[in-house]
Motif scaffolding. Structure first.
Motif, PDB file in Angstrom:
ATOM      1  N   PRO A  85      37.430  35.555  44.026  1.00 24.31           N
ATOM      2  CA  PRO A  85      38.480  35.906  43.057  1.00 24.31           C
ATOM      3  C   PRO A  85      39.843  36.152  43.699  1.00 24.31           C
ATOM      4  O   PRO A  85      40.873  35.772  43.153  1.00 24.31           O
ATOM      5  CB  PRO A  85      37.941  37.185  42.404  1.00 24.31           C
ATOM      6  N   ASN A  86      39.848  36.794  44.877  1.00 21.30           N
ATOM      7  CA  ASN A  86      41.140  37.077  45.510  1.00 21.30           C
ATOM      8  C   ASN A  86      41.842  35.787  45.950  1.00 21.30           C
ATOM      9  O   ASN A  86      43.070  35.670  45.892  1.00 21.30           O
ATOM     10  CB  ASN A  86      40.961  38.023  46.688  1.00 21.30           C
ATOM     11  N   ILE A  87      41.042  34.777  46.388  1.00 16.15           N
ATOM     12  CA  ILE A  87      41.625  33.490  46.752  1.00 16.15           C
ATOM     13  C   ILE A  87      42.165  32.790  45.502  1.00 16.15           C
ATOM     14  O   ILE A  87      43.238  32.160  45.534  1.00 16.15           O
ATOM     15  CB  ILE A  87      40.590  32.603  47.461  1.00 16.15           C
ATOM     16  N   MET A  88      41.431  32.908  44.396  1.00 10.78           N
ATOM     17  CA  MET A  88      41.876  32.289  43.156  1.00 10.78           C
ATOM     18  C   MET A  88      43.195  32.909  42.690  1.00 10.78           C
ATOM     19  O   MET A  88      44.091  32.203  42.190  1.00 10.78           O
ATOM     20  CB  MET A  88      40.806  32.456  42.076  1.00 10.78           C
ATOM     21  N   VAL A  89      43.341  34.219  42.866  1.00 14.67           N
ATOM     22  CA  VAL A  89      44.588  34.888  42.485  1.00 14.67           C
ATOM     23  C   VAL A  89      45.746  34.358  43.328  1.00 14.67           C
ATOM     24  O   VAL A  89      46.844  34.084  42.827  1.00 14.67           O
ATOM     25  CB  VAL A  89      44.449  36.410  42.641  1.00 14.67           C
ATOM     26  N   LEU A  90      45.502  34.201  44.631  1.00 14.50           N
ATOM     27  CA  LEU A  90      46.550  33.672  45.499  1.00 14.50           C
ATOM     28  C   LEU A  90      46.943  32.246  45.103  1.00 14.50           C
ATOM     29  O   LEU A  90      48.130  31.886  45.095  1.00 14.50           O
ATOM     30  CB  LEU A  90      46.073  33.693  46.952  1.00 14.50           C
ATOM     31  N   LEU A  91      45.941  31.421  44.758  1.00 10.88           N
ATOM     32  CA  LEU A  91      46.216  30.041  44.367  1.00 10.88           C
ATOM     33  C   LEU A  91      47.050  29.980  43.088  1.00 10.88           C
ATOM     34  O   LEU A  91      48.038  29.234  43.004  1.00 10.88           O
ATOM     35  CB  LEU A  91      44.914  29.270  44.189  1.00 10.88           C
TER      36      LEU A  91
END
Length: 211
Positions: A85-91
């Protein structure tokens, strides 16, 4: 249409004099000198010349606002557990920042195309002023103009805007290239009329006007 005359910054009116034959009742004519005043005016690029930039600006803003939500919906509905989820937020934040940056660039482009140059036309001269902070100007005598050309794309013809190019008689190429001009053919006709008055002694016609 943006061709507003700022009276405080424009030069004074040019006053010419020509002779008109006024008919009398007995069939004769009497010659009388008549003054003809030519008011200067300013021509700046019109907003409709940047119509496609406004469309792209709207698309970038829409993608910026809706893109993050749509990506999260896809992420949740597709159960993309392989992406933390944290990577998705960054993307998603990165995509929003990209479209925001593109929207800002379009705003700068619209501002530069609308306020980056203007023409000041008097009875005897055409002055091309470029720049917003730093100014550069080119001034030519209307009587020295040897060519006035217009370039219009198919969309330009639909909204009646275009690029007007003016060349003086003593040089090669064009001294003035002004893009985004509203009713360019009308401006060309006015300048040709002034050339006829100044070069060939034609009588000025008050009905021939750009504004």
């Amino acid at each position: 249409m943006t061709n507003e005359a700022n009276e405080s910054s424009l030069p004074e009116e040019d006053v010419g004099q020509y002779t008109v034959d006024f008919p009398l009742a007995d069939g004769r004519a009497i010659a009388q000198d008549v003054k003809h005043e030519v008011a200067p005016f300013e021509v700046a690029p019109c907003f409709k010349a940047s119509a496609h930039h406004f469309m792209l600006l709207g698309a970038f803003i829409s993608l910026m606002v809706m893109g993050k939500q749509l990506l999260f919906q896809v992420y949740v509905s597709a159960n993309m557990t392989s992406i933390p989820p944290n990577i998705m937020v960054l993307l998603t934040n990165g995509i929003v920042y990209i479209f925001a940056f593109m929207a800002i660039l379009k705003l700068i482009t619209i501002f530069r195309k609308t306020y980056g140059h203007r023409l000041v036309v008097t009875g005897h001269h055409v002055e091309f002023i470029q720049g917003i902070a730093d100014k550069k100007s080119t001034k030519i005598n209307i009587s020295h103009i040897r060519a006035i050309d217009i370039e219009q794309t198919a969309p330009d013809r639909l909204i009646d805007v275009g690029t007007i190019r003016i060349a003086a008689s003593s040089t090669e190429g064009y001294e003035i290239e002004a893009a985004g001009i509203n009713h360019p053919e009308r401006l060309r006709d006015y300048l040709k009329h002034r050339i006829g008055v100044l070069q060939y002694g034609e009588k000025p016609d008050p009905d021939v006007s750009y504004l």
